[in-house]
Design an enzyme around this catalytic site. Structure first.
Site, PDB file in Angstrom:
ATOM      1  N   HIS A  91      27.133 -23.801  -7.680  1.00 42.90           N
ATOM      2  CA  HIS A  91      26.935 -24.918  -8.668  1.00 42.90           C
ATOM      3  C   HIS A  91      26.287 -26.484  -8.013  1.00 42.90           C
ATOM      4  CE1 HIS A  91      29.536 -22.296 -10.837  1.00 42.90           C
ATOM      5  NE2 HIS A  91      29.169 -23.014 -12.060  1.00 42.90           N
ATOM      6  N   HIS A 108      36.820 -24.965 -12.398  1.00 44.55           N
ATOM      7  CA  HIS A 108      35.388 -24.595 -12.591  1.00 44.55           C
ATOM      8  C   HIS A 108      34.730 -25.916 -12.623  1.00 44.55           C
ATOM      9  CE1 HIS A 108      32.594 -21.596 -14.016  1.00 44.55           C
ATOM     10  NE2 HIS A 108      31.780 -22.824 -13.966  1.00 44.55           N
ATOM     11  N   HIS A 144      28.611 -30.017 -18.545  1.00 47.41           N
ATOM     12  CA  HIS A 144      28.103 -29.988 -17.415  1.00 47.41           C
ATOM     13  C   HIS A 144      27.220 -31.169 -17.148  1.00 47.41           C
ATOM     14  CE1 HIS A 144      28.456 -25.687 -17.809  1.00 47.41           C
ATOM     15  NE2 HIS A 144      28.218 -25.308 -16.798  1.00 47.41           N
TER      16      HIS A 144
END
EC number: 2.8.2.22
Length: 598
Positions: free
Chosen positions: A279, A383, A463
């Protein structure tokens, strides 16, 4: 009978003949490429990783004031022009040429000064076709196709790096073997641990505003899906530009720095106590790098050791040594499940399950360990995707897809949380930002985040919570689990580009700008994606990485946008279509050649 003298004579004769042959071979060796103009030879793909680049060798010439123009192909082709600085000339011992077309005789003009005299030369640089090494019966196309929908005047020169991927024929092959429960038998299978199955081939390229590929990172640069080597597996993500014009990235058990000529400047294994980098990577103003990883052999309260999932941030120096660690299992609450139980079971990050798309996730107490939705350090409870660094107070801002947006200081104390109020323990609840309107008046919102008489909304499964140079926060609000529930119909979902103003002193959050809700389900991107404010054109750049994800058998759309900040007019819209169906894209970013060759 073998005579010793004859043996010696024969050996000497053979040796002399071989020597003469070798000498002749050296003397008659193949010649290097000769100068293509007034400088040196042209070398295409000089580092073997970027086949749409080239170097014009200096051949001991001393030049300055260098400008390169790669001319556009055909009448509508986009030229790529940039200056080359002294440092780049010395680094490459040549003039770097970026932005070539594949399988094309590229026309390139180079201007420079030598001995006080202005020079101008034209070259033709031939390239070969680029190749996708990971095709199978699912393939719709060899390369990912592009569709240009709109490019407004003044935006024709834009270049976008697309950080996407393609499925491998074999799928995920590895997992970490977790520690067995103390009651497990000798022959009982061990549990999975960590996120090692997060493994897919990279597909990394730059597209121009005509939809043409102008750069390609060879898939073998960091990845090898044909060999059982975990050091060459993972998910190439988090490509971020450094102040030097190079790029950092993470993949599995490594993090990297590379440049647009394909030169790998650093290849570091993760420090011993950590694993499964995905990520994000970002260089701070201090020259250190922040990485999102998992913890190896984390000991739970019951004594069992597990590998954690996407809940650790480490700061490393350029040699790869650890400077600092943010352990979110200790900073946040790994048992909070308010959003986890409201998610679409069909997509958790890039793990896609079409059979359960649109269904609300169910949290089971016996959910397997590893990269599975659930609570506890042994599961995907946090996450964390992107990271922002706030230099003004040496703090980090984290987008935790399954918890919210959180700012944490170097002292490991939470400064604020941007998320609905439900489920936070007393200590963390005190850090929740309070929504206000444009005049600073408090807004009324329930614990699920639904607010009355306002267009304010929290972000869900978001995000890229990144800071702008204005001090505001831009967020890609994916919108899954909005108001901590699934809607009556999947088509009621939407995604947004959002800008918030955070008042840290008063602990408030104010909505400033949003776009996307009006485009409805056709603009919905359930996972991945990015937005970032662009000061040079006063736009919000966005890449919606998973539009159309649940349309069985269809390519997934990664939609590149630039939206005018004042008018909300679409200035750029380009679709990138996955080469296999139902395969998500990750992120994209603007690249500026002028910044890459200083």
């Amino acid at each position: 009978m073998f005579h010793p003298y004859r043996k010696t004579l024969l050996s000497g004769t053979v040796a002399l003949a071989l020597g003469l042959f070798a000498t002749g071979a050296i003397a008659a060796g193949f010649q290097p490429a000769q100068p293509a103009g007034k400088l040196g030879a042209i070398v295409v793909d000089p580092y073997g990783n970027a086949p749409l680049t080239a170097l014009i060798e200096l051949d001991s010439h001393t030049i300055s004031d260098v400008k390169v123009t790669v001319h556009g192909k055909g009448e509508k082709g986009v030229p790529v022009s940039y200056s080359v600085g002294k440092q780049s000339l010395a680094t490459y011992d040549g003039i770097p040429v970026f932005g070539l077309y594949q399988k094309h005789a590229n026309k390139v003009t180079v201007e420079y000064t030598e001995n006080g005299k202005a020079m101008k030369e034209d070259y033709v640089i031939q390239t070969s076709a680029i190749v996708n090494r990971y095709m199978d019966n699912r393939s719709i196309s060899d390369l990912q196709k592009t569709k240009v929908i709109k490019v407004a005047p003044g935006f024709e020169d834009r270049l976008y790096l697309v950080n996407t991927h393609t499925f491998t024929p074999q799928g995920a092959e590895f997992h970490w073997h977790g520690e067995k429960d103390k009651n497990a038998g000798l022959l009982d299978a061990g549990p999975a641990a960590g996120a090692l199955p997060f493994d897919i081939a990279p597909f990394t390229f730059v597209v121009d505003t005509e939809g043409e590929y102008r750069w390609w990172l060879d898939q073998d640069t960091f990845y090898d899906g044909h060999d059982m080597n975990i050091n060459k597996r993972g998910y190439l993500m988090g490509i971020r530009e450094t102040p030097r014009g190079t790029f950092t990235a993470v993949q599995g058990q490594h993090w990297y720095e590379f440049d647009m000529m394909g030169q790998v400047l650093a290849d570091h294994k993760l420090p011993r106590g950590f694993l499964d980098a995905t990520h994000e990577s970002i260089e701070t103003v201090n020259g250190t790098v922040l990485l999102r990883v998992g913890k190896r052999n984390y000991r739970k309260e019951d004594g069992l050791h597990v590998h954690t999932i996407r809940d650790q941030i480490i700061e490393v120096d350029k040699s790869g040594r650890v400077i600092d660690v943010w352990d979110l299992t200790k900073i946040l609450d790994p048992l909070r499940d308010s959003l986890l139980g409201a998610l679409d079971a069909g997509a958790v990050c890039v793990n896609v399950d079409l059979e359960h798309a649109g269904q609300q996730a169910k949290l089971e107490p016996d959910t397997p360990f590893g990269d599975a939705l659930g609570v506890g350090a042994e599961r995907n409870w946090a996450h964390v995707n992107p990271i922002a660094y706030d230099a003004k107070d040496d703090a980090i801002i984290l987008s935790s897809r399954h918890q919210g947006i959180v700012k944490i200081g170097s002292d490991k104390k939470v400064k604020w949380i941007l998320a609905p109020a439900k489920g936070w323990n007393k200590q963390l609840a005190s850090k929740l930002l309070k929504p206000v309107d444009s005049k600073g008046n408090p807004l009324t919102c329930n614990e699920n985040g639904k607010c009355e008489n306002t267009d304010f909304d929290f972000s869900y499964t978001q995000h890229t919570a990144w800071l702008t140079d204005k001090g505001t926060l831009t967020v890609f609000d994916n919108g899954d689990g909005r108001w901590l529930e699934q809607p009556a119909l999947p088509s009621m979902k939407y995604s947004r580009f959002v800008e918030y103003k955070i008042d840290e002193k008063n602990g408030t959050v104010q909505p400033l700008w949003q776009y996307g809700k009006e485009r409805g389900y056709d603009f919905y991107s359930p996972i991945t994606s990015v937005i970032e404010y662009q000061k040079d054109r006063d736009t919000i750049f966005g890449f919606s990485g998973s539009i159309n994800l649940f349309e069985v058998g269809q390519p997934t759309i990664g939609k590149i946008n630039e939206i005018d900040y004042k008018t909300k007019d679409v200035k750029v819209e380009i679709d990138v279509l996955s080469d296999k169906p139902n395969q998500t894209h990750y992120r994209a970013l603007l690249v500026h050649p002028q910044q890459m060759f200083k």
